[in-house]
Design a protein around this motif. Structure first.
Motif, mmCIF file in Angstrom:
data_model
loop_
_atom_site.group_PDB
_atom_site.id
_atom_site.type_symbol
_atom_site.label_atom_id
_atom_site.label_comp_id
_atom_site.label_asym_id
_atom_site.label_seq_id
_atom_site.Cartn_x
_atom_site.Cartn_y
_atom_site.Cartn_z
ATOM 1 N N ASN A 91 25.964 31.765 -16.125
ATOM 2 C CA ASN A 91 27.129 32.002 -15.271
ATOM 3 C C ASN A 91 27.582 30.758 -14.513
ATOM 4 O OD1 ASN A 91 25.088 31.707 -13.415
ATOM 5 N ND2 ASN A 91 25.480 33.635 -12.347
ATOM 6 N N PHE A 92 27.017 29.591 -14.852
ATOM 7 C CA PHE A 92 27.400 28.305 -14.268
ATOM 8 C C PHE A 92 27.193 28.277 -12.750
ATOM 9 C CE2 PHE A 92 29.376 27.981 -18.348
ATOM 10 C CZ PHE A 92 29.348 26.628 -18.649
ATOM 11 N N SER A 93 26.254 29.093 -12.234
ATOM 12 C CA SER A 93 25.841 28.895 -10.849
ATOM 13 C C SER A 93 25.116 27.565 -10.715
ATOM 14 C CB SER A 93 24.940 30.047 -10.397
ATOM 15 O OG SER A 93 23.812 30.174 -11.244
ATOM 16 N N ASP A 94 24.357 27.199 -11.734
ATOM 17 C CA ASP A 94 23.799 25.856 -11.871
ATOM 18 C C ASP A 94 24.573 25.198 -13.016
ATOM 19 O OD1 ASP A 94 22.379 23.534 -12.069
ATOM 20 O OD2 ASP A 94 20.421 24.473 -12.340
ATOM 21 N N GLU A 95 25.590 24.433 -12.671
ATOM 22 C CA GLU A 95 26.496 23.906 -13.695
ATOM 23 C C GLU A 95 25.795 22.965 -14.659
ATOM 24 O OE1 GLU A 95 30.186 22.351 -12.494
ATOM 25 O OE2 GLU A 95 30.712 24.016 -11.193
ATOM 26 N N ALA A 96 24.814 22.218 -14.174
ATOM 27 C CA ALA A 96 24.102 21.307 -15.074
ATOM 28 C C ALA A 96 23.310 22.091 -16.119
ATOM 29 C CB ALA A 96 23.183 20.395 -14.265
ATOM 30 N N MET A 97 22.598 23.139 -15.693
ATOM 31 C CA MET A 97 21.822 23.951 -16.630
ATOM 32 C C MET A 97 22.732 24.656 -17.620
ATOM 33 S SD MET A 97 18.960 25.206 -17.730
ATOM 34 C CE MET A 97 17.759 24.833 -16.453
ATOM 35 N N SER A 98 23.797 25.282 -17.138
ATOM 36 C CA SER A 98 24.699 25.991 -18.045
ATOM 37 C C SER A 98 25.414 25.029 -18.991
ATOM 38 C CB SER A 98 25.726 26.784 -17.233
ATOM 39 O OG SER A 98 25.092 27.734 -16.399
ATOM 40 N N SER A 99 25.766 23.847 -18.530
ATOM 41 C CA SER A 99 26.403 22.858 -19.405
ATOM 42 C C SER A 99 25.449 22.392 -20.482
ATOM 43 C CB SER A 99 26.895 21.677 -18.572
ATOM 44 O OG SER A 99 27.828 22.086 -17.592
ATOM 45 N N ALA A 100 24.179 22.160 -20.112
ATOM 46 C CA ALA A 100 23.193 21.763 -21.124
ATOM 47 C C ALA A 100 22.986 22.864 -22.153
ATOM 48 C CB ALA A 100 21.870 21.410 -20.449
ATOM 49 N N ASP A 144 20.904 13.120 -18.320
ATOM 50 C CA ASP A 144 21.927 12.995 -19.358
ATOM 51 C C ASP A 144 23.150 13.881 -19.151
ATOM 52 O OD1 ASP A 144 20.280 11.199 -20.573
ATOM 53 O OD2 ASP A 144 19.425 12.621 -21.997
ATOM 54 N N VAL A 145 23.009 14.973 -18.433
ATOM 55 C CA VAL A 145 24.149 15.853 -18.221
ATOM 56 C C VAL A 145 24.900 15.376 -16.983
ATOM 57 C CG1 VAL A 145 24.914 18.206 -17.796
ATOM 58 C CG2 VAL A 145 22.970 17.780 -19.307
ATOM 59 N N ILE A 146 26.073 14.786 -17.205
ATOM 60 C CA ILE A 146 26.889 14.229 -16.121
ATOM 61 C C ILE A 146 28.085 15.151 -15.917
ATOM 62 C CG2 ILE A 146 28.212 12.251 -15.322
ATOM 63 C CD1 ILE A 146 26.479 10.500 -17.113
ATOM 64 N N LEU A 147 28.199 15.672 -14.726
ATOM 65 C CA LEU A 147 29.290 16.584 -14.414
ATOM 66 C C LEU A 147 30.394 15.845 -13.677
ATOM 67 C CD1 LEU A 147 27.236 19.651 -13.170
ATOM 68 C CD2 LEU A 147 28.216 19.295 -15.432
ATOM 69 N N ASP A 148 31.644 16.207 -13.964
ATOM 70 C CA ASP A 148 32.793 15.635 -13.267
ATOM 71 C C ASP A 148 32.972 16.404 -11.964
ATOM 72 O OD1 ASP A 148 36.337 15.217 -14.039
ATOM 73 O OD2 ASP A 148 35.046 14.327 -12.521
ATOM 74 N N SER A 149 32.462 15.828 -10.895
ATOM 75 C CA SER A 149 32.495 16.529 -9.620
ATOM 76 C C SER A 149 33.830 16.390 -8.895
ATOM 77 C CB SER A 149 31.387 15.999 -8.707
ATOM 78 O OG SER A 149 31.525 14.606 -8.504
ATOM 79 N N ALA A 150 34.699 15.487 -9.349
ATOM 80 C CA ALA A 150 35.995 15.315 -8.687
ATOM 81 C C ALA A 150 36.869 16.538 -8.936
ATOM 82 C CB ALA A 150 36.696 14.065 -9.199
ATOM 83 N N PRO A 151 37.468 17.106 -7.905
ATOM 84 C CA PRO A 151 38.306 18.291 -8.109
ATOM 85 C C PRO A 151 39.590 17.955 -8.851
ATOM 86 C CG PRO A 151 38.463 17.538 -5.855
ATOM 87 C CD PRO A 151 37.407 16.691 -6.501
ATOM 88 N N GLU A 152 40.138 18.953 -9.486
ATOM 89 C CA GLU A 152 41.387 18.783 -10.215
ATOM 90 C C GLU A 152 42.537 18.558 -9.237
ATOM 91 O OE1 GLU A 152 44.143 21.237 -13.461
ATOM 92 O OE2 GLU A 152 42.343 22.134 -12.561
#
Length: 491
Positions: free
Chosen positions: A246-255, A325-333
């Motif tokens: 559910n992308f509560s942990d975005e890094a885990m869900s993205s991986a 290795d999992v880099i998230l784009d934290s900048a808001p749209e």
């Protein structure tokens, strides 16, 4: 089969417990019943006369209703028992249009009927558990042999339900109708089983158990335990799957998303060359053999000594890989929003601030054609960002490229200022001005006679105008917004 009656499927093969209700006498031994009715009309003591039998049956039915309603009242409060049914949202021919609404009486009746017939499901569940737990090794080995044939030759799969119908239903039913002789003969006079001749016993039928009987309460016990097992299984799956998906942990869900995407690509290429028959065969044998008590003890010991420490290491390695290795784009749209400042020409020939609107209110806009007034707010401070967004800049900026947004919207009947305040004016329309009661006094042209004014293009620059203006003018303001970060609330 029940030992008391040959024509009723008892649904049970374990010892029958003794159940005594408060206020009732101890149960007497069960006697064979040939009645087809599923309601239990027996009473603890033998009544005398028709009136006594009727009163005893009425009292027993009342006890049944009170028992089930007390059970249901613990789940659904009596105040909330009547739930209004929204018939307006259902079509006349929809599947649920004619179904009754919820009430405790119908629920109580349906629960009793359901509980009286659910025993066969629990019998099947128990037999599957005994089969996979190796309580009778010959049965489990026979199951593995059939499973092996199906995996090696999947074309035999349609034969399986037909064979089960023949061997598991028709043959036992025929043998029940044509039983072997019950008397014993000496070895010299013994005769074998013969299916010839007329049927000697009644046909076997499956009937619901009687209400408030021991089988009825046994079904309630198994139904209660099954609901608890389902709840625990549901909660375990939720704890295992939902936090990772559910992308509560975005890094885990993205991986996980990247991993599943790679697996999908691999399976789309290599699925046709994988030995699926041997894969399913191996999985079936491993799952079935793991249910053996000796293998279960070894697996438990191996898990405690070897697998559990390796699980901690594997979990740590995965967390390090995700963090590295999992880099998230934290900048808001960030996006650009617009607002149009509208001004109206007064009868004195002065421009009055009117309001700020989301639409330019051009001469051919639907609002103008319908005769509606523009919608908006009178002050800049009252302009709010879109829902879920917040301002990224402190002030609004005037759009200096007025010609571009006019051409992008294909706006006609206006003239554009390319310098100065970048207003976009309506082209003067004498008929429209007379309708709204605005009398224009254009500046006369010196040294020129009045001639018919040629048709002007859809837009023209301000310096080419002859001084005549329409009723409205507008200009565009822009401002950047960014998506607002939602704060999670834990209840």
């Amino acid at each position: 089969m029940d030992d008391d009656s040959s024509d009723v499927f008892a649904n049970r093969d374990e010892p029958i417990p003794t159940i005594v209700l408060e206020g009732s006498s101890p149960p007497r031994p069960r006697t064979p019943s040939t009645s087809g009715d599923h309601s239990d009309s027996e009473t603890p003591s033998r009544p005398k006369g028709f009136r006594g039998r009727f009163s005893a049956f009425k009292e027993k039915t009342k006890i049944q209703d009170q028992l089930v309603e007390k059970l249901l009242s613990q789940v659904v409060p009596l105040d909330d028992a009547k739930i209004p049914q929204d018939d307006a949202t259902q079509e006349p021919n929809s599947p649920g249009a004619d179904r009754p609404n919820f009430n405790l009486t119908t629920m109580s009746n349906n629960f009793r009927r359901f509980n009286a017939r659910i025993g066969v499901v629990f019998v099947f569940q128990g037999r599957v558990i005994r089969l996979l737990s190796w309580r009778q090794p010959t049965h489990t080995i026979s199951f593995l042999a059939i499973f092996t044939f199906l995996c090696l030759d999947p074309y035999l799969l349609p034969i399986l339900p037909l064979t089960a119908l023949l061997i598991g239903v028709l043959i036992p039913s025929f043998i029940a109708r044509h039983p072997a002789a019950e008397f014993s003969l000496s070895s010299e006079q013994a005769i074998g089983y013969s299916p010839h001749g007329p049927p000697l016993a009644p046909a076997v039928t499956v009937k619901p158990v009687k209400e408030l009987s021991r089988d009825f309460f046994r079904n309630m016990r198994d139904l209660q335990n099954s609901m608890e097992d389902f709840s625990q299984l549901h909660d375990s799956i939720i704890r295992l799957v939902v936090p990772r998906t559910n992308f509560s942990d975005e890094a885990m869900s993205s991986a996980l998303f990247v991993s599943l995407f790679v697996v999908c690509i691999f399976m789309s290429i290599a699925s046709n060359i994988l030995p699926w028959r041997f894969i399913f065969l191996s999985i079936g044998w491993v799952v079935t053999c793991s249910g053996h008590p000796a293998i279960q003890r070894q697996l438990q010991t191996a898990h405690e000594k070897h697998i559990h420490p390796q699980e901690e290491k594997a979990r740590g390695w995965i967390e390090q890989w995700i963090e590295r290795d999992v880099i998230l784009d934290s900048a808001p749209e960030v996006r650009e929003v617009e607002i149009f400042e509208l001004q109206r020409l007064s009868s004195a020939g002065e421009w009055e601030p009117w309001l700020f609107s989301a639409a330019p209110y051009d001469p051919l806009s639907p609002q103008r054609i319908a005769g509606d007034r523009p919608v908006g707010t009178r002050f800049f401070e009252d302009v709010l960002p879109p829902k879920g967004w917040e301002w990224s800049e402190k002030k609004w900026a005037l759009d200096l490229w007025s010609r571009e947004w006019v051409e992008e919207r294909i706006i006609t009947g206006v003239e554009v200022e390319t310098e100065g305040e970048r207003w976009v004016y309506d082209i003067y329309d004498e008929q429209a001005a007379e309708k709204v009661g605005v009398i224009e006094h254009p500046t006369p042209l010196k040294g020129k006679e009045k001639v018919k004014t040629p048709q002007k293009p859809s837009w023209e620059e301000g310096e080419d105008s002859d001084g005549r203006r329409g009723e409205w003018r507008r200009r565009r303001w822009v401002r950047l917004v960014k998506r607002k970060a939602l704060t999670e609330t834990h209840t």
